[in-house]
Write a protein that holds these residues in place. Sequence first.
Motif, short mmCIF file in Angstrom:
data_model
loop_
_atom_site.label_atom_id
_atom_site.label_comp_id
_atom_site.label_asym_id
_atom_site.label_seq_id
_atom_site.Cartn_x
_atom_site.Cartn_y
_atom_site.Cartn_z
N ALA A 1 -7.29 0.92 -1.87
CA ALA A 1 -6.12 1.82 -1.89
C ALA A 1 -6.18 2.76 -3.10
O ALA A 1 -5.96 3.97 -2.96
N ALA B 1 0.70 4.23 -2.70
CA ALA B 1 0.43 5.62 -2.28
C ALA B 1 1.54 6.56 -2.73
O ALA B 1 1.28 7.73 -3.06
N VAL C 1 -2.08 5.77 3.56
CA VAL C 1 -2.00 4.36 3.95
C VAL C 1 -2.85 4.11 5.21
O VAL C 1 -3.60 3.12 5.30
N THR D 1 -8.83 5.35 -2.57
CA THR D 1 -8.41 6.34 -1.56
C THR D 1 -7.41 7.31 -2.17
O THR D 1 -7.47 8.52 -1.91
N CYS D 2 -6.49 6.78 -3.00
CA CYS D 2 -5.51 7.65 -3.66
C CYS D 2 -6.22 8.61 -4.61
O CYS D 2 -5.85 9.79 -4.70
N VAL E 1 -6.44 3.99 4.27
CA VAL E 1 -6.77 2.73 3.57
C VAL E 1 -7.07 1.63 4.60
O VAL E 1 -8.09 0.95 4.51
N ILE F 1 0.85 -1.20 0.00
CA ILE F 1 0.00 0.00 0.00
C ILE F 1 0.88 1.25 0.00
O ILE F 1 0.56 2.25 -0.65
#
Lengths: 101, 191
Positions: free
Chosen positions: B77, B35, B49, B80-81, B52, B31
């Motif tokens: 992930a 990221a 991270v 979220t990014c 996540v 992760i």
Amino acid sequence: MNIAELEQQLLAAARSNPPSDGVPYAFEQRVMARITSECLADVWGLWERLLWRAAAPCVGVMLALTVWTLMSTSSNGSSENLAVALENSVMAPLARLEDSW
Amino acid sequence: MECDDAELIAAVRRGDTASFEPLVRKYQSRIFATARRYARRESEVEDIVQEVFIKAFQKLASFRGEAPFEHWLMRLAVRTCYDFLRAHQRNREVTLSDITTDETNWLDQFLADPSSRTESAKAAREIVAKVFEKLSPPARLILTLLEIEERSVKEISALTGWSVPLVKVRAFRARAEMRKILEKMIRQGYV
């Protein structure tokens, strides 16, 4: 000028060097501490959500009772009758006092 | 799904929060690497991270176990990014005038002889990073997944939740966006 070629060369350079996958020291403990605190906060959050959910039915019940009270008082008689009834109730002990004399 | 993962997930679902820690330890490096493709500051990477894993913990009930846990986590992930890119879109004030001497040399060398393999991959990577900072969030996400991580359109569709035709359209637009930025950079003499 060949922009497509430039783009390809730049992307190839970026591809050839993937970012580091290094992890800061004890990062998992930081995540777990955060999760644990979130769990505690969640209990209060749940209580708050329940209170908010209960608010609407409470307001509904309050309004229904208000309407019901107003309806029942208006059907029983006018405000004048109410005033007389109140006066009788207040004066009842005095009347009893006069009788005893 | 690995047996270990299944057991740990089942334990977390039963209320044993501590069982989530081995999962964090196992997947955190992957992760972090993901990221770091979207955020440059280390503090931002750590925040991504952490988010996540918190999301993963909160949404663990929705994990059905049909696909490996790692795939599910990677999907989380990537999303979220993407949220991070969208949230920080307006805060980014990177200008192409920040190009360093090394990067200018790299471009000069390329312009003198485009067919030659130019030296200093580090300078090229820095140019890519600066160009990517100028891209819109969907363009940056799609180019990272498609061109840098070399994922297929189908994989990107699964990771982002976008349909396959939408991925293709966004990839086309992203390439055009990147070329436009590169053209502008060259036209202005890298400044």
